[in-house]
Scaffold this active site. Structure first.
Site, PDB file in Angstrom:
ATOM      1  N   GLU A 219      39.338 -17.222  48.345  1.00 37.61           N
ATOM      2  CA  GLU A 219      39.455 -17.247  46.896  1.00 37.61           C
ATOM      3  C   GLU A 219      38.094 -17.860  46.239  1.00 37.61           C
ATOM      4  OE1 GLU A 219      42.977 -17.951  43.598  1.00 37.61           O
ATOM      5  OE2 GLU A 219      43.353 -18.656  45.742  1.00 37.61           O
TER       6      GLU A 219
ATOM      7  N   LYS B 291      56.548 -21.162  37.169  1.00 36.33           N
ATOM      8  CA  LYS B 291      56.051 -21.069  38.825  1.00 36.33           C
ATOM      9  C   LYS B 291      55.665 -22.392  39.368  1.00 36.33           C
ATOM     10  CE  LYS B 291      52.220 -19.232  41.756  1.00 36.33           C
ATOM     11  NZ  LYS B 291      51.017 -18.353  41.674  1.00 36.33           N
TER      12      LYS B 291
END
Length: 402
Positions: A196, A144
């Site tokens: 977050e 990723k």
């Protein structure tokens, strides 16, 4: 910084923030004003410097506030405020960033903006395509890569960071923040509204709420609900989310006697985005690990960097074409007991004089589509652009009067 015996001495009173530090959530708000001590760059790790600084404090708040840059090799920006106020909810935020007197704005008073994408959307799509090629070749084991792009906005007058922060704070599902920064134009600051939580610590209890996997919210209720359901069913997004959760659990496990995460993520919403979120909870084995220590351990997570961490960071440096600075870093506070909260620095803009640089990123994994990832970054710009009252081309937003 000499021999390190007085780690903050060289930075004492060297930083005079023009704006308050603010971290405002639905549960708790912290506002810090002024600066008594400033942690300096040097060979002594930030965690050790902060412990030494707070242990020797005899007057003023016994906590530090500030931000960590995305690049772990760059200096952290940490300082001890002269005043610090906590409140339940957002009471002290409203006092620190109260709106100006209600006076009818004169016609034509709205700022005019020039907007330049850096990189352009086309260049960003090419970078995503190159990232996908590297993933397909499994270069350095890459699974990723998180690629971002920025918008550079220039107004015809100084940007009102306080007004921007007030607008962002209207979304109570996020944590609105203002981190005054050193250097540059007066009033330079990182302003945003992050959904977050990187890590929180209270005693030996710790928590983390990572996000990965996103979809734009839609104005029509049925279509909006369908977008959220599609995100929950997306194997690509679930895979991407799983990488983040696994990395955080792997980092925390050696330091915990208890650690828990549910098998499946939940759907979380902000005013503009759907996200996949997992709530991680644990109990520390070593109570001397502070919230800042834990933030430095976890940062950067695969949610803002990729996996494996170092190869992904190298790919980002090669493909993005600009320095992230404090974007995708972390911001928060830590007190003398080691308690504190650190949030991921996303959905943010760096403000300096007449300029505002906005940032947005997307996680690239096998199965990603360059066009769709570009659209995701545009969706993530929406919170900041809406707060400024403009679209991605710098044009004023037209209110729906239907």
């Amino acid at each position: 910084m000499g021999d390190g015996a007085e780690p903050a001495a060289a930075g004492r009173a060297a930083f005079a923030p023009a704006l308050p530090f603010a971290l405002a959530s639905a549960g708790q708000t912290l506002v810090g004003r002024g600066c008594l001590d400033h942690v300096t760059a040097g060979p002594v790790p930030p965690g050790e410097q902060v412990r030494s600084l707070l242990a020797g404090t005899v007057a003023g708040p016994r906590l530090i506030v500030g931000a960590l840059p995305f690049d772990t090799g760059a200096p952290a920006h940490l300082y001890r405020p002269a005043e610090a106020t906590f409140s339940a909810g957002r009471a002290c935020f409203a006092a620190a960033f109260s709106p100006p007197a209600l006076v009818k704005a004169p016609e034509g008073s709205a700022p005019r903006w020039q907007v330049r994408a850096e990189p352009s959307l086309t260049a960003y799509r090419y970078a995503v395509a190159e990232a996908l090629a590297r993933l397909a070749r499994a270069e350095e084991g890459l699974r990723k890569i998180v690629l971002s792009r920025s918008l550079r906005l220039v107004a015809d007058r100084p940007v009102d960071a306080a007004a921007l922060l007030r607008a962002l704070a209207e979304d109570t599902s996020v944590t609105a923040f203002c981190v005054p920064l050193e250097g540059g134009a007066p009033g330079r600051a990182l302003v945003g509204a992050t959904p977050e939580l990187l890590v929180s610590r209270r005693g030996t209890a710790i928590a983390s709420r990572p996000l990965a996997g996103s979809a734009r919210r839609l104005p029509e209720t049925g279509a909006d609900r369908a977008a959220g359901e599609a995100l929950m069913a997306s194997q690509k997004d679930l895979r991407e989310h799983g990488e983040v959760v696994a990395a955080i659990l792997d980092q925390l496990a050696p330091h915990c006697v208890e650690l828990y995460a549910p098998d499946q993520p939940e759907l979380a919403a902000t005013a503009s985005m759907w996200h996949l979120r997992t709530s991680i909870a644990g109990r520390l084995r070593d109570a001397s690990l502070s919230a800042l220590d834990l933030a430095l351990l976890l940062h950067p997570t695969p949610a803002v960097c990729g996996t494996p961490r170092l190869p992904a960071a190298r790919a980002i440096a090669e493909l993005e074409g600009y320095e992230r600075g404090f974007y995708a870093g972390a911001l928060g506070w830590c007190d003398a007991a080691g308690d504190g909260d650190w949030h991921v620095a996303i959905r943010c803009a760096e403000i300096a004089g007449r300029e505002a640089r906005l940032y947005a990123g997307a996680g690239i994994v096998p199965g990603s589509d360059p066009v769709a990832e570009g659209e995701e970054t545009s969706a993530k710009f929406a919170a900041l652009l809406s707060a400024l009252g403009i679209d991605e081309d710098g044009q004023p937003l037209v209110e729906d009067r239907a």
